[in-house]
Design an enzyme around this catalytic site. Structure first.
Site, PDB file in Angstrom:
ATOM      1  CG  ASP A   1       5.500   2.515  -2.914  1.00  0.00           C
ATOM      2  OD1 ASP A   1       4.596   2.043  -2.206  1.00  0.00           O
ATOM      3  OD2 ASP A   1       5.831   3.724  -2.881  1.00  0.00           O
TER       4      ASP A   1
ATOM      5  CG  ASP B   1      -0.981  -6.040   1.812  1.00  0.00           C
ATOM      6  OD1 ASP B   1      -1.904  -5.420   2.366  1.00  0.00           O
ATOM      7  OD2 ASP B   1      -0.476  -7.068   2.304  1.00  0.00           O
TER       8      ASP B   1
END
Length: 339
Positions: free
Chosen positions: A73, A99
């Site tokens: 994160d 991502d």
């Protein structure tokens, strides 16, 4: 407008929920639904020109597996901040999911400019994310980019995203930390340079070592090629290895679109890299030429290697443009080589 008899606190809560419905809670960027809506609005406007960049973090799964999802994160948040520095007012930056991110650049379609922008993004990502991981990763964090240009690679969002995704997939499968501008019938790749911070020598070696030695010729930029060439010419008397210098030249029609030329040049680099040996070195020179240093061969053997490149090119691209070459021995007694 507040509903009748609705308390102010509830009205504020409803407004906050409306905002959060189009914001990605982790990165603060707009989410997929909102981003796609904004890009669709641009594509349906009177001025739909632009370029869609689909950007993916390389080795992100390894980050999560090695350090946990909290680190993942943190990487995503910093990655989003980096991408923010590359967008202007009127551009669209969104998190696609996981991502993957998308930038849509309005009125920005020149292939050379897009290539330079992609290089800068990848370099900055590697530079600013490399300090977040250590030697346990075994590789650096980088980015890969697939590009589709509105009006050239499609007119609607679904087509542009599909083509950008195909270009990104090619990059991820072949080398990572690179970018590709999509074009029908042509697959190509362009690797970019890496920048790293100050680390110990073991970390340096783990980052600069190649993953393997089965890739064929080593592709470098022209400045690196020139330095290597000058190093070799200084040391030819001390080493018992013969070298040949080969210059490959593409003959491209003046009417060929710029995007086609760029992809053909990268395709030639890929073909040279795959055809020649591990000990050979190649670099692009100018817009339509590649220089190659062949190691451990005489001129006759060097011609065999060059002809192998010529044959592979002819088999794939003879109908598009022609390829020729020149070859000379790298002789310490002669100083006429000027590169």
């Amino acid at each position: 407008m507040r509903r009748k008899n609705e308390p102010p606190a509830q009205e504020m809560k409803n407004q906050e929920m409306a905002v959060y419905s189009y914001i990605d809670s982790l990165t603060g960027l707009i989410n997929r639904a909102s981003g796609e809506q904004q890009i669709n609005n641009i594509l349906k406007s009177d001025d739909p020109s632009g370029a869609l960049l689909m950007i993916d973090i390389d080795h992100f799964k390894c980050v999560n597996d090695t350090y946990g999802h909290a680190m993942g994160d943190s990487i995503l948040k910093r990655f989003a901040e980096i991408l923010k520095s590359f967008v202007r007012y009127g551009d669209v930056l969104m998190r696609l999911g996981g991502d993957e991110f998308i930038i849509f650049y309005r009125n920005f379609t020149d292939p050379d400019s897009l290539s330079e922008r992609s290089r800068r993004i990848i370099e900055k990502v590697e530079y600013l994310l490399s300090d977040m991981v250590d030697e346990r990763m075994g590789q650096t964090i980088s980015a890969s980019i697939g590009i589709a240009i509105s009006g050239i690679n499609g007119d609607d969002l679904k087509t542009l995203m599909g083509h950008a995704d195909k270009a990104l997939y090619y990059v991820k499968q072949h080398t990572k930390h690179g970018f590709l501008i999509y074009e029908d019938g042509v697959s190509s790749i362009h690797e970019v340079s890496k920048h790293h911070g100050i680390v110990n020598i073991s970390s340096i070696r783990s980052m600069i070592d190649e993953d393997g030695f089965d890739r064929g010729a080593y592709l470098v930029d022209y400045a690196s090629f020139k330095s290597l060439y000058r190093f070799l010419t200084r040391n030819l008397k001390r080493i018992d290895i013969d070298y040949q210098l080969v210059l490959f030249t593409l003959s491209i029609s003046r009417n060929t679109p710029s995007i086609s030329i760029i992809n053909l040049e990268r395709q030639l680099g890929r073909l040279i890299g795959h055809t020649l040996r591990v000990g050979d070195v190649a670099a692009q020179y100018g817009r339509n030429q590649y220089l190659v240093l062949l190691s451990g061969t005489n001129t006759d053997n060097g011609k065999i290697a060059a002809e192998r490149v010529m044959k592979n090119w002819f088999d794939e691209f003879s109908k598009i443009c022609t390829l020729s070459y020149e070859i000379e021995d790298l002789d310490v007694e002669e100083t006429e080589f000027q590169i």
